[in-house]
Design an enzyme around this catalytic site. Structure first.
Site, mmCIF file in Angstrom:
data_model
loop_
_atom_site.group_PDB
_atom_site.id
_atom_site.type_symbol
_atom_site.label_atom_id
_atom_site.label_comp_id
_atom_site.label_asym_id
_atom_site.label_seq_id
_atom_site.Cartn_x
_atom_site.Cartn_y
_atom_site.Cartn_z
ATOM 1 N N GLY A 19 -2.341 -21.505 15.663
ATOM 2 C CA GLY A 19 -1.357 -22.310 14.947
ATOM 3 C C GLY A 19 0.093 -22.011 15.236
ATOM 4 O O GLY A 19 0.953 -22.196 14.367
ATOM 5 N N HIS A 120 -0.289 -31.058 24.539
ATOM 6 C CA HIS A 120 -1.193 -30.583 25.588
ATOM 7 C C HIS A 120 -0.391 -29.764 26.594
ATOM 8 O O HIS A 120 0.702 -30.186 27.005
ATOM 9 C CB HIS A 120 -1.852 -31.788 26.275
ATOM 10 C CG HIS A 120 -2.816 -31.392 27.343
ATOM 11 N ND1 HIS A 120 -4.070 -30.889 27.066
ATOM 12 C CD2 HIS A 120 -2.698 -31.386 28.691
ATOM 13 C CE1 HIS A 120 -4.682 -30.612 28.199
ATOM 14 N NE2 HIS A 120 -3.879 -30.902 29.201
HETATM 15 C C1 GAR Z 1 -1.430 -25.030 22.759
HETATM 16 O O1 GAR Z 1 -1.061 -24.514 24.006
HETATM 17 C C2 GAR Z 1 -1.762 -26.503 22.859
HETATM 18 O O2 GAR Z 1 -0.947 -27.178 23.771
HETATM 19 C C3 GAR Z 1 -3.196 -26.439 23.335
HETATM 20 O O3 GAR Z 1 -3.766 -25.405 22.596
HETATM 21 C C4 GAR Z 1 -2.760 -24.449 22.287
HETATM 22 C C5 GAR Z 1 -2.781 -24.232 20.800
HETATM 23 O O4 GAR Z 1 -1.919 -23.198 20.452
HETATM 24 N N1 GAR Z 1 -3.862 -27.676 23.126
HETATM 25 C C6 GAR Z 1 -4.750 -28.172 23.978
HETATM 26 O O5 GAR Z 1 -5.106 -27.609 24.989
HETATM 27 C C7 GAR Z 1 -5.320 -29.521 23.585
HETATM 28 N N2 GAR Z 1 -5.883 -30.175 24.698
HETATM 29 P P1 GAR Z 1 -1.471 -22.987 18.960
HETATM 30 O O6 GAR Z 1 -2.752 -22.953 18.114
HETATM 31 O O7 GAR Z 1 -0.799 -21.656 18.971
HETATM 32 O O8 GAR Z 1 -0.566 -24.095 18.562
#
Ligand code: GAR
Length: 224
Positions: A19, A120
């Site tokens: 998150g 993304h």
């Molecule tokens: C982030 O890097 C986001 O861009 C990616 O997951 C991570 C979540 O981090 N999302 C994807 O790959 C979706 N296809 P977070 O939980 O620290 O925000």
């Protein structure tokens, strides 16, 4: 034409993991940089750190359990119908997927057409899906980045709102690159949210236009 609202935009954030993007959005809202109200943080994972972050900031945290729907032929749709019910109960106007690692179905996409965003960690349409930082390095790309886009049924395919470019260095590992991309993610997601809250995003087919954009453009952030 931007619209001025009398009440803050009602936003729900869906997250499955640590998150950090949620955190950047919470901080932007708390700092008054974004005129929105996070009315719920929802996860498909009971122990998601994102839910802890929500609680820490006095936000409503909700776990929507996928288990009751598992094994059914329509398990994904059924899950999304229960999610939709929760969103509607909270009068959610905009849904933000922030590390939400579950494919959303037409149930959600149709209910929130052009009102659901995803972030993304690649310069879409290159490298949709998973492990994208490694894929960009292995391909020999010199630029990676991140994208905020509206969500359609195709995974990571919806109209692009904002992108930020990030250089790939010779000694990068997927982890070092991911960390550098994440810094930009934390800038562009709150920015996209604020543009939506200001009513400045206009979708025309695949293209998203920012109304009254500054001459240097607000939809791209280049390496500094
Ligand atoms: C982030 O890097 C986001 O861009 C990616 O997951 C991570 C979540 O981090 N999302 C994807 O790959 C979706 N296809 P977070 O939980 O620290 O925000």
């Amino acid at each position: 034409m931007s619209i001025s609202r009398t009440t803050p935009l009602r936003v729900a954030v869906l997250a499955s993991g640590r998150g950090s993007n949620l955190q950047s959005i919470i901080e932007a809202v708390e700092a008054g940089q974004v005129q929105a109200q996070i009315v719920a943080v929802i996860s498909n994972k009971k122990d998601a750190v994102a839910l802890e972050r929500a609680r820490k900031h006095g936000l409503k945290d909700l776990f929507v359990d996928p288990k009751p729907f598992a094994g059914r032929p329509d398990s994904r749709d059924a899950y999304d119908r229960s999610l939709l019910e929760v969103l509607q109960q909270h009068n959610v106007e905009l849904v933000l997927l922030a590390g939400y690692m579950k494919i959303v179905t037409a149930v959600m996409v149709n209910a929130y057409a052009n009102r659901m965003m995803n972030i993304h960690p690649s310069l879409l349409p290159s490298f949709p899906g998973l492990d994208v930082q490694k894929k960009a390095i292995d391909w020999g790309c010199k630029l990676a980045g991140c994208t905020v886009h509206f969500v359609t049924e195709g995974v990571d395919e919806g109209p692009i709102i904002i992108q930020a470019a990030v250089p790939i260095f010779d000694n990068d590992t997927p982890e070092t690159l991911a960390a550098r991309i994440l810094v930009q993610e934390h800038k562009i997601y709150p920015r996209a949210l604020q543009l939506f809250a200001e009513g400045r995003l206009r979708v025309d087919g695949r293209r998203v236009f920012i109304e009254d954009a500054k001459p240097d453009g607000e939809a791209i952030i280049s390496p500094t």
